[in-house]
Design a protein around this motif. Structure first.
Motif, PDB file in Angstrom:
ATOM      1  N   ILE A 105       0.863  -1.194   0.000  1.00  0.00           N
ATOM      2  CA  ILE A 105       0.000   0.000   0.000  1.00  0.00           C
ATOM      3  C   ILE A 105       0.896   1.239   0.000  1.00  0.00           C
ATOM      4  CG2 ILE A 105      -1.751   1.271   1.303  1.00  0.00           C
ATOM      5  CD1 ILE A 105      -2.683  -1.424   2.430  1.00  0.00           C
ATOM      6  N   PHE A 106       0.623   2.144  -0.894  1.00  0.00           N
ATOM      7  CA  PHE A 106       1.427   3.364  -1.101  1.00  0.00           C
ATOM      8  C   PHE A 106       2.829   3.042  -1.630  1.00  0.00           C
ATOM      9  CE2 PHE A 106      -1.237   4.602   2.700  1.00  0.00           C
ATOM     10  CZ  PHE A 106      -2.240   5.200   1.935  1.00  0.00           C
ATOM     11  N   GLY A 107       3.032   1.799  -2.080  1.00  0.00           N
ATOM     12  CA  GLY A 107       4.333   1.413  -2.623  1.00  0.00           C
ATOM     13  C   GLY A 107       4.190   0.800  -4.000  1.00  0.00           C
ATOM     14  N   GLY A 108       5.209   0.059  -4.419  1.00  0.00           N
ATOM     15  CA  GLY A 108       5.209  -0.536  -5.751  1.00  0.00           C
ATOM     16  C   GLY A 108       4.279  -1.731  -5.853  1.00  0.00           C
ATOM     17  N   ARG A 109       3.891  -2.033  -7.100  1.00  0.00           N
ATOM     18  CA  ARG A 109       3.048  -3.195  -7.378  1.00  0.00           C
ATOM     19  C   ARG A 109       3.566  -3.869  -8.641  1.00  0.00           C
ATOM     20  NH1 ARG A 109      -3.119  -0.753  -6.651  1.00  0.00           N
ATOM     21  NH2 ARG A 109      -2.714   0.398  -4.699  1.00  0.00           N
TER      22      ARG A 109
END
Length: 340
Positions: free
Chosen positions: A159-163
């Motif tokens: 969450i709020f980071g890379g995917r």
């Protein structure tokens, strides 16, 4: 297809067995004790001598690989430890890394633990300790040729980071001593995301002996640490408890190829010449890392195609070589291993 020195049709083989798995095929297993409890493995047998175990619980990486029942890969002291025991901080990766034919490092961090833009990153990233989903294992016929295919997805998200999502296929064919790994990595998020990946192939005894030679077909080679001698990287040695690991960076051609030759590989019928070849595309995996460690108890050669080096993400960013994927962007990797 060609098998046992002859050409066969599908029906000719089926007339001689109750199930084709007598000759080759796929079987699924589950570990039941110790740190391996709950670890699923899928055995692939090609019927020509090559056998290997794909591990969905650990990123669809490949554990033990054998040729006519004799190992070619290196297994770590950890065994196929379940990811529940994984320690992502610092060098905790070393406590549960399985070894085996392949450990995939990434998808957003490779190499030394570091801090990058306020984020603390452990050794070699999370890929090897992330269970796969949508896993399928099937054997299928096309006329007189049978293919064995393992497939699934591995995701690294925050969450709020890379995917990032890796979709992997591992393919082999009845009667052939080869396997093909086809990976697609996609940025499923909506922000630019760093992407690092390294294919950590591990070869061991008895493929590695004092007679073994390694041909890299490299344009040039340099040691990671200053002062490390660059001679002898093609040769192998008897176990040495005092040996300190050496890491080399190879500058390869447009069609990279590494060949490991053992002139006296110990099959049950006697010693014979065996060659293991590894090929990949330099378009997306331009770097080759060699890990040379003929130590006592850690007796392993690492052949590691990558899109980065192994000093960690902060060093890659500082160097200006850090790879990014834009939202929705994909990149494809393909690696083939052959035995002859």
């Amino acid at each position: 297809m060609r098998l046992y020195g002859k050409e066969w049709t599908r029906r000719e083989l089926e007339a001689r067995v109750g199930r084709i798995e007598q000759i080759a095929g796929i079987r699924r297993f589950m570990g039941t004790e110790g740190k391996e409890a709950g670890v699923e493995q899928i055995q692939v047998r090609t019927g020509a001598g090559l056998s290997y175990y794909v591990t969905p619980t650990k990123g669809l990486d490949i554990s033990l690989a054998e040729f006519h029942g004799v190992p070619i890969s290196w297994q770590s002291c950890n065994g196929d430890a379940h990811p529940m025991y994984y320690e992502p901080e610092g060098n905790g990766w070393l406590r549960t890394a399985s070894g085996g034919l392949l450990m995939t490092c990434g998808l957003m961090q490779v190499g030394s633990s570091c801090e990058d833009q306020g984020e603390r990153l452990g050794l070699h990233g999370r890929m090897h300790h992330t269970p796969a989903s949508q896993v399928s294992a099937e054997s299928s016929w096309n006329e007189d040729e049978m293919e064995m295919r393992i497939a699934g997805c591995v995701e690294e998200t925050s969450i709020f980071g890379g995917r990032l999502r890796l979709t992997r296929q591992i393919r082999s064919r009845l009667g052939e001593n080869s396997l093909l790994i086809q990976d697609e990595v996609r940025n499923t998020g909506f922000e630019r995301c760093p992407h690092m990946i390294l294919y950590h192939f591990n070869f061991g005894f008895p493929l590695l002996s004092e007679e073994t030679t390694i041909n890299f077909h490299s344009a040039s080679v340099q040691a990671r640490e200053q002062g490390t001698p660059t001679d002898g990287y093609r040769a192998w040695h008897a176990p040495d408890k005092d040996y300190q690991e050496r890491v080399y960076y190879h500058h390869t051609s447009s069609k990279p190829l590494v060949q490991i030759d053992n002139p006296n590989f110990p099959l049950h019928s006697g010693g014979t010449h065996v060659r293991v070849s590894l090929q990949w595309s330099a378009n997306t995996l331009p770097n080759l890392v060699q890990w040379k460690m003929p130590g006592a108890g850690t007796h392993v050669l690492g052949i590691e195609p990558a899109n980065c080096y192994v000093e960690g993400r902060s060093a890659e960013r500082e160097r200006g070589s850090l790879v990014f994927l834009e939202p929705g962007e994909t990149v494809n990797y393909e690696i083939r291993l052959n035995l002859a």
